[in-house]
Motif scaffolding. Structure first.
Motif, PDB file in Angstrom:
ATOM      1  N   ARG A  11       0.415  -1.188   0.052  1.00 54.66           N
ATOM      2  CA  ARG A  11      -0.019   0.159   0.058  1.00 54.66           C
ATOM      3  C   ARG A  11       0.770   0.669  -0.203  1.00 54.66           C
ATOM      4  O   ARG A  11       1.931   1.052   0.523  1.00 54.66           O
ATOM      5  N   ILE A  12       0.145   2.132  -0.826  1.00 55.40           N
ATOM      6  CA  ILE A  12       1.209   3.822  -0.985  1.00 55.40           C
ATOM      7  C   ILE A  12      -0.073   4.772  -0.569  1.00 55.40           C
ATOM      8  O   ILE A  12      -0.871   5.279  -1.079  1.00 55.40           O
ATOM      9  N   PHE A  13       0.452   5.122   0.504  1.00 54.50           N
ATOM     10  CA  PHE A  13      -0.370   6.303   1.646  1.00 54.50           C
ATOM     11  C   PHE A  13      -2.218   5.844   1.191  1.00 54.50           C
ATOM     12  O   PHE A  13      -3.607   6.648   0.763  1.00 54.50           O
ATOM     13  N   GLY A  14      -2.306   4.583   1.572  1.00 54.30           N
ATOM     14  CA  GLY A  14      -3.208   3.932   1.788  1.00 54.30           C
ATOM     15  C   GLY A  14      -3.685   3.214   0.592  1.00 54.30           C
ATOM     16  O   GLY A  14      -5.173   2.842   1.031  1.00 54.30           O
ATOM     17  N   ILE A  15      -3.298   3.469  -0.522  1.00 54.45           N
ATOM     18  CA  ILE A  15      -4.237   2.682  -2.018  1.00 54.45           C
ATOM     19  C   ILE A  15      -2.868   1.908  -2.288  1.00 54.45           C
ATOM     20  O   ILE A  15      -2.159   1.441  -1.943  1.00 54.45           O
ATOM     21  N   GLU A  16      -4.166   0.538  -2.032  1.00 57.85           N
ATOM     22  CA  GLU A  16      -3.954  -0.403  -2.547  1.00 57.85           C
ATOM     23  C   GLU A  16      -3.235  -0.986  -3.761  1.00 57.85           C
ATOM     24  O   GLU A  16      -3.675  -0.303  -4.953  1.00 57.85           O
ATOM     25  N   ILE A  17      -2.014  -1.326  -4.081  1.00 55.96           N
ATOM     26  CA  ILE A  17      -1.413  -1.782  -5.200  1.00 55.96           C
ATOM     27  C   ILE A  17      -0.955  -3.090  -5.159  1.00 55.96           C
ATOM     28  O   ILE A  17      -0.901  -3.617  -4.767  1.00 55.96           O
ATOM     29  N   TYR A  18      -1.878  -3.830  -6.173  1.00 56.34           N
ATOM     30  CA  TYR A  18      -2.166  -5.539  -6.705  1.00 56.34           C
ATOM     31  C   TYR A  18      -1.235  -5.735  -7.247  1.00 56.34           C
ATOM     32  O   TYR A  18      -0.514  -5.663  -8.512  1.00 56.34           O
ATOM     33  N   TRP A  19      -1.220  -7.736  -7.068  1.00 63.74           N
ATOM     34  CA  TRP A  19      -0.107  -7.801  -7.686  1.00 63.74           C
ATOM     35  C   TRP A  19      -0.269  -8.071  -9.130  1.00 63.74           C
ATOM     36  O   TRP A  19       0.023  -8.166  -9.629  1.00 63.74           O
ATOM     37  N   TYR A  20      -1.751  -8.830  -8.860  1.00 63.57           N
ATOM     38  CA  TYR A  20      -2.477  -8.731 -10.815  1.00 63.57           C
ATOM     39  C   TYR A  20      -1.925  -7.471 -11.614  1.00 63.57           C
ATOM     40  O   TYR A  20      -1.268  -7.469 -12.291  1.00 63.57           O
ATOM     41  N   ALA A  21      -2.440  -6.244 -10.952  1.00 64.57           N
ATOM     42  CA  ALA A  21      -1.241  -5.290 -11.640  1.00 64.57           C
ATOM     43  C   ALA A  21       0.214  -4.847 -12.412  1.00 64.57           C
ATOM     44  O   ALA A  21       0.619  -4.864 -13.547  1.00 64.57           O
TER      45      ALA A  21
END
Length: 270
Positions: A11-21
């Motif tokens: 997560r960056i600043f509360g934004i979830e970064i998915y493995w999919y992307a």
């Protein structure tokens, strides 16, 4: 052994970064380098592949999403706010290829370059990106098959199932390796594209038969129908390519202007 992978990488600043992307972007970056190398061999600039991707990728991604949403409309019609929720997954490669090809056709017409030559260069990279991208399905615990007792089965939700994402990934990589080696001795116009359509059509047809999350038209699996069309188109194109045996398209760059640091003059050969 059961696989319970958190689809969120960080997560960056509360934004979830998915493995999919992350996996899909990684696949695109790696695959682009192979296309770049081949385009340079054919006389194009090193940034040419990025010009193409700037046009094709956004349309292809939107097309992949549109295709998925179209055949899952019962859900998305009731939940329209989820239509553009790309991060949750739900991209159909056939839609991406279709819309990406349309964007590539428009680009080719504008640049006055035969589209078949652009596709010949890009299809090995495309199938490699597909092979890498399938691991995004693994991270999301999706695109798997039905129950199996095979030793390489994976356990999801307490059930041992076919890892169909793995089958397709391995098949895609084998197609990629065949294409880049076949091109060295058989660079004729159209052959690369034809083989891709035939080989991927066969691969996806059989893999799709094992999956449990197929998109349907009535009682028919959409991907299998499209795969049949792919194979027929590929076969027709291969027969044409063998009959015509045309040389690939090259750009001839003026060395004088290149040395002078001026814009390259491109002489087109069809």
């Amino acid at each position: 052994m059961e696989f319970n992978i958190d689809p969120v990488a960080f997560r960056i600043f509360g934004i979830e970064i998915y493995w999919y992307a992350i996996i899909i972007v990684t696949g695109i970056i790696i695959a682009a380098q192979f296309a770049k190398k081949e385009f340079v061999k054919r006389g194009f600039g090193e940034d040419f592949i990025y010009d193409i991707l700037f046009v094709v990728l956004p349309i292809g991604i939107l097309g992949a999403r549109f295709w998925y949403v179209l055949f899952e409309w019962d859900y998305y019609g009731a939940n329209p706010s989820q239509i553009l929720n790309f991060r949750a997954g739900g991209l159909a490669i056939h839609g991406g290829i279709l819309f990406g090809s349309i964007a590539l056709f428009i680009y080719a017409k504008k640049k006055q370059i035969p589209i078949i030559d652009l596709m010949d260069v890009m299809v090995p990279s495309l199938v490699l990106a597909q092979g890498i991208g399938r691991w995004g399905n693994f991270a999301n615990s999706e695109a798997h098959g039905g129950p199996t007792n095979l030793p390489w089965g994976i356990v999801i939700d307490g059930v041992k199932v076919h890892p169909t994402f793995l089958y397709e990934s391995l098949g895609d990589v084998l197609i990629f390796l065949f294409l880049i080696n076949y091109r060295k001795k058989n660079p004729s116009k159209g052959k690369q594209t034809a083989i891709y359509f035939m080989a991927y059509g066969v691969l996806r047809f059989f893999v799709e038969g094992l999956r449990t999350d197929s998109l349907y038209i009535g009682s028919l699996r959409t991907a299998q129908l499209v795969s049949i069309v792919y194979f027929i188109l590929g076969l027709g194109l291969f027969i044409w390519a063998m009959k015509k045996d045309l040389p690939p398209y090259y750009n001839k760059i003026s060395k004088d202007k290149k040395k002078a640091g001026k814009k390259d003059r491109i002489v087109k050969f069809k």
